[in-house]
Design a protein around this motif. Structure first.
Motif, PDB file in Angstrom:
ATOM      1  N   PHE A  89       0.829  -1.280   0.007  1.00 19.73           N
ATOM      2  CA  PHE A  89      -0.083  -0.078   0.138  1.00 19.73           C
ATOM      3  C   PHE A  89       0.792   1.261   0.175  1.00 19.73           C
ATOM      4  N   THR A  90       2.158   1.184   0.199  1.00 19.61           N
ATOM      5  CA  THR A  90       2.893   2.458   0.215  1.00 19.61           C
ATOM      6  C   THR A  90       3.423   2.705  -1.138  1.00 19.61           C
ATOM      7  N   GLN A  91       3.150   1.857  -2.270  1.00 17.11           N
ATOM      8  CA  GLN A  91       3.212   2.159  -3.534  1.00 17.11           C
ATOM      9  C   GLN A  91       2.295   3.207  -4.129  1.00 17.11           C
ATOM     10  N   PRO A  92       2.860   3.837  -5.485  1.00 15.50           N
ATOM     11  CA  PRO A  92       2.010   4.761  -5.891  1.00 15.50           C
ATOM     12  C   PRO A  92       0.578   4.018  -6.214  1.00 15.50           C
ATOM     13  N   PRO A  93      -0.204   4.566  -6.569  1.00 17.93           N
ATOM     14  CA  PRO A  93      -1.706   3.874  -7.015  1.00 17.93           C
ATOM     15  C   PRO A  93      -1.754   3.075  -8.343  1.00 17.93           C
ATOM     16  N   SER A  94      -0.855   3.567  -9.236  1.00 17.16           N
ATOM     17  CA  SER A  94      -0.666   2.865 -10.558  1.00 17.16           C
ATOM     18  C   SER A  94       0.341   1.726 -10.427  1.00 17.16           C
ATOM     19  N   GLU A  95       0.948   1.556  -9.373  1.00 14.35           N
ATOM     20  CA  GLU A  95       1.922   0.343  -9.126  1.00 14.35           C
ATOM     21  C   GLU A  95       1.347  -0.723  -8.314  1.00 14.35           C
ATOM     22  N   ARG A  96       0.279  -0.293  -7.498  1.00 16.63           N
ATOM     23  CA  ARG A  96      -0.307  -1.394  -6.728  1.00 16.63           C
ATOM     24  C   ARG A  96      -1.212  -2.559  -7.322  1.00 16.63           C
ATOM     25  N   VAL A  97      -1.269  -3.451  -6.969  1.00 14.86           N
ATOM     26  CA  VAL A  97      -2.015  -4.772  -7.319  1.00 14.86           C
ATOM     27  C   VAL A  97      -2.990  -5.091  -6.298  1.00 14.86           C
ATOM     28  N   HIS A  98      -4.354  -5.107  -6.711  1.00 19.76           N
ATOM     29  CA  HIS A  98      -5.422  -5.783  -5.881  1.00 19.76           C
ATOM     30  C   HIS A  98      -6.132  -6.874  -6.581  1.00 19.76           C
ATOM     31  N   PRO A  99      -6.468  -7.755  -5.751  1.00 16.99           N
ATOM     32  CA  PRO A  99      -7.009  -8.970  -6.529  1.00 16.99           C
ATOM     33  C   PRO A  99      -8.525  -8.932  -6.548  1.00 16.99           C
ATOM     34  N   ASN A 100      -9.216  -7.841  -6.013  1.00 19.14           N
ATOM     35  CA  ASN A 100     -10.511  -7.359  -5.641  1.00 19.14           C
ATOM     36  C   ASN A 100     -11.367  -8.803  -5.541  1.00 19.14           C
ATOM     37  N   ASP A 101     -10.990  -9.471  -4.342  1.00 21.27           N
ATOM     38  CA  ASP A 101     -11.642 -10.599  -4.147  1.00 21.27           C
ATOM     39  C   ASP A 101     -11.922 -10.545  -2.763  1.00 21.27           C
ATOM     40  N   PRO A 102     -13.359 -10.553  -2.403  1.00 19.51           N
ATOM     41  CA  PRO A 102     -13.869 -10.433  -1.134  1.00 19.51           C
ATOM     42  C   PRO A 102     -13.074 -11.098   0.028  1.00 19.51           C
ATOM     43  N   ALA A 103     -12.550 -12.545  -0.169  1.00 20.67           N
ATOM     44  CA  ALA A 103     -12.056 -13.125   0.730  1.00 20.67           C
ATOM     45  C   ALA A 103     -10.468 -12.532   1.268  1.00 20.67           C
ATOM     46  N   ALA A 104     -10.162 -11.394   0.359  1.00 17.83           N
ATOM     47  CA  ALA A 104      -8.734 -11.075   0.569  1.00 17.83           C
ATOM     48  C   ALA A 104      -8.831  -9.748   1.705  1.00 17.83           C
ATOM     49  N   VAL A 105     -10.138  -9.667   1.949  1.00 22.49           N
ATOM     50  CA  VAL A 105     -10.340  -8.319   2.835  1.00 22.49           C
ATOM     51  C   VAL A 105     -11.104  -8.743   3.943  1.00 22.49           C
ATOM     52  N   GLN A 106     -10.661  -8.663   5.183  1.00 16.21           N
ATOM     53  CA  GLN A 106     -11.427  -8.850   6.299  1.00 16.21           C
ATOM     54  C   GLN A 106     -12.865  -8.360   6.440  1.00 16.21           C
ATOM     55  N   SER A 107     -12.751  -6.988   6.316  1.00 17.90           N
ATOM     56  CA  SER A 107     -13.931  -6.281   6.617  1.00 17.90           C
ATOM     57  C   SER A 107     -14.979  -6.310   5.415  1.00 17.90           C
ATOM     58  N   TRP A 108     -14.327  -6.738   4.239  1.00 19.88           N
ATOM     59  CA  TRP A 108     -15.342  -7.264   3.022  1.00 19.88           C
ATOM     60  C   TRP A 108     -15.968  -8.515   3.618  1.00 19.88           C
ATOM     61  N   ARG A 109     -15.459  -9.635   4.067  1.00 23.00           N
ATOM     62  CA  ARG A 109     -15.986 -10.587   4.328  1.00 23.00           C
ATOM     63  C   ARG A 109     -16.929 -10.568   5.533  1.00 23.00           C
ATOM     64  N   GLN A 110     -16.682  -9.535   6.545  1.00 17.66           N
ATOM     65  CA  GLN A 110     -17.584  -9.278   7.493  1.00 17.66           C
ATOM     66  C   GLN A 110     -18.899  -8.557   7.271  1.00 17.66           C
ATOM     67  N   THR A 111     -18.838  -7.829   6.178  1.00 20.65           N
ATOM     68  CA  THR A 111     -19.967  -7.093   5.604  1.00 20.65           C
ATOM     69  C   THR A 111     -20.611  -7.531   4.436  1.00 20.65           C
ATOM     70  N   GLY A 112     -20.052  -8.669   3.803  1.00 15.14           N
ATOM     71  CA  GLY A 112     -20.694  -9.118   2.434  1.00 15.14           C
ATOM     72  C   GLY A 112     -20.383  -8.085   1.192  1.00 15.14           C
ATOM     73  N   TYR A 113     -19.509  -7.373   1.526  1.00 10.91           N
ATOM     74  CA  TYR A 113     -19.263  -6.499   0.253  1.00 10.91           C
ATOM     75  C   TYR A 113     -18.564  -7.637  -0.947  1.00 10.91           C
ATOM     76  N   PRO A 114     -19.098  -7.220  -2.206  1.00 11.26           N
ATOM     77  CA  PRO A 114     -18.670  -8.292  -3.264  1.00 11.26           C
ATOM     78  C   PRO A 114     -17.463  -7.781  -4.098  1.00 11.26           C
ATOM     79  N   GLY A 115     -16.737  -6.678  -3.511  1.00  7.95           N
ATOM     80  CA  GLY A 115     -15.768  -5.927  -4.210  1.00  7.95           C
ATOM     81  C   GLY A 115     -16.115  -4.862  -5.265  1.00  7.95           C
ATOM     82  N   PHE A 116     -14.995  -4.269  -5.706  1.00  5.25           N
ATOM     83  CA  PHE A 116     -15.446  -3.231  -6.429  1.00  5.25           C
ATOM     84  C   PHE A 116     -15.720  -3.284  -7.970  1.00  5.25           C
TER      85      PHE A 116
END
Length: 298
Positions: free
Chosen positions: A213-240
């Protein structure tokens, strides 16, 4: 009464000595160009996270074990400290790049001052506990003796009392104008918004899924997988998902100048207020300002 007065004086002396030591360490970091985070700051921000996004074991029987961990379970305090130091700095323009003072350490000291103010007013509902800051660190991360020596009053309060102490910061305001055209303003309420509001916002954002997360936004990689984010798992958020324009129209009515074209939906049948697809325009002389009087004439 006498013993309480002695304890109060000792607490403030301890805070002043810790704050002075922290200021010297911060000055040494600025001179050397290093970015060490003090143990006191780590403990204090863990206390913030523990109070704002706590563990919730009471949810286990109803919702399952995934809903038990809080912010400390994902090292949220590390990101909050980095976020504060990188995004909010006190600038000393005459010192060049080294004049950008990171704020996580001073904020941790300020939270201790708020905690002491709460204790002085008798606003705390529980007593200070030297074991609370020890429980905030993982075993082996630092010895209990080191943690107790580094911890300030804020991390020794109960969760609810920590939030009460943060609330007192709303009363703290400072404004200094030493030279013409140079003004220093400080509003303690902003610190409360930062440590509470941003901690909540970050926890429920996508930050945990980034590989770095300290890299510039253009160099970050996100899996967009609800399983990868604890708060998404807890809230049922499906990803962006890819965004799109959300403007649905313009508010208008039969007798109003704004809003024109086809109606997207009706807000109020009785008053004919509806959402229209075109912006409309002001009609000439819609607003008569001939009797306007300047309230503060020169």
């Amino acid at each position: 009464m006498y013993d309480e007065r002695v304890r109060r004086i000792r607490r403030w002396i301890d805070a002043v000595l810790r704050g002075s030591a922290s200021a010297l360490e911060l000055l040494a970091d600025l001179v050397s160009g290093s970015e060490d985070v003090e143990l006191h700051t780590v403990v204090t921000f863990r206390a913030v996270v523990d109070a704002v996004v706590p563990e919730t074991p009471e949810l286990d029987p109803e919702l399952g074990p995934d809903h038990v961990p809080g912010g400390l379970g994902v090292d949220l305090e590390e990101f909050v400290v980095t976020y504060v130091d990188d995004g909010f700095q006190l600038g000393l323009p005459y010192l060049g790049p080294r004049g950008n003072v990171p704020l996580a350490d001073p904020i941790a000291q300020l939270l201790d001052v708020a905690a002491l103010a709460l204790l002085d007013r008798g606003g705390n509902t529980g007593e200070l506990d030297d074991d609370r800051p020890v429980s905030l660190l993982d075993p082996g991360e630092a010895s209990p003796r080191e943690v107790r020596a580094a911890a300030g009053a804020f991390s020794k309060l109960s969760r609810r009392d920590r939030l009460r102490a943060v609330g007192l910061l709303d009363e703290l305001e400072l404004e200094i104008s030493q030279f013409d055209g140079e003004l220093f303003e400080f509003d303690g309420g902003l610190v409360g918004q930062l440590v509470v509001g941003f901690t909540e916002m970050i926890y429920y954002s996508e930050w945990q899924g980034y590989d770095e997360f300290t890299q510039p936004p253009s160099e970050r990689v996100h899996p967009n997988d609800p399983a990868a984010v604890q708060s998404w798992r807890q809230t049922g958020y499906p990803g962006f998902s890819p965004g799109y324009a959300a403007l649905r129209g313009y508010l208008g009515s039969d007798d109003g100048p704004l809003g024109d074209g086809d109606a997207w939906t009706t807000v109020d049948e009785e008053s004919s207020v509806r959402i229209l697809r075109e912006p409309g325009s002001f009609r000439e002389n819609d607003y008569d300002t001939s009797d306007y009087a300047e309230p503060f004439p020169e």
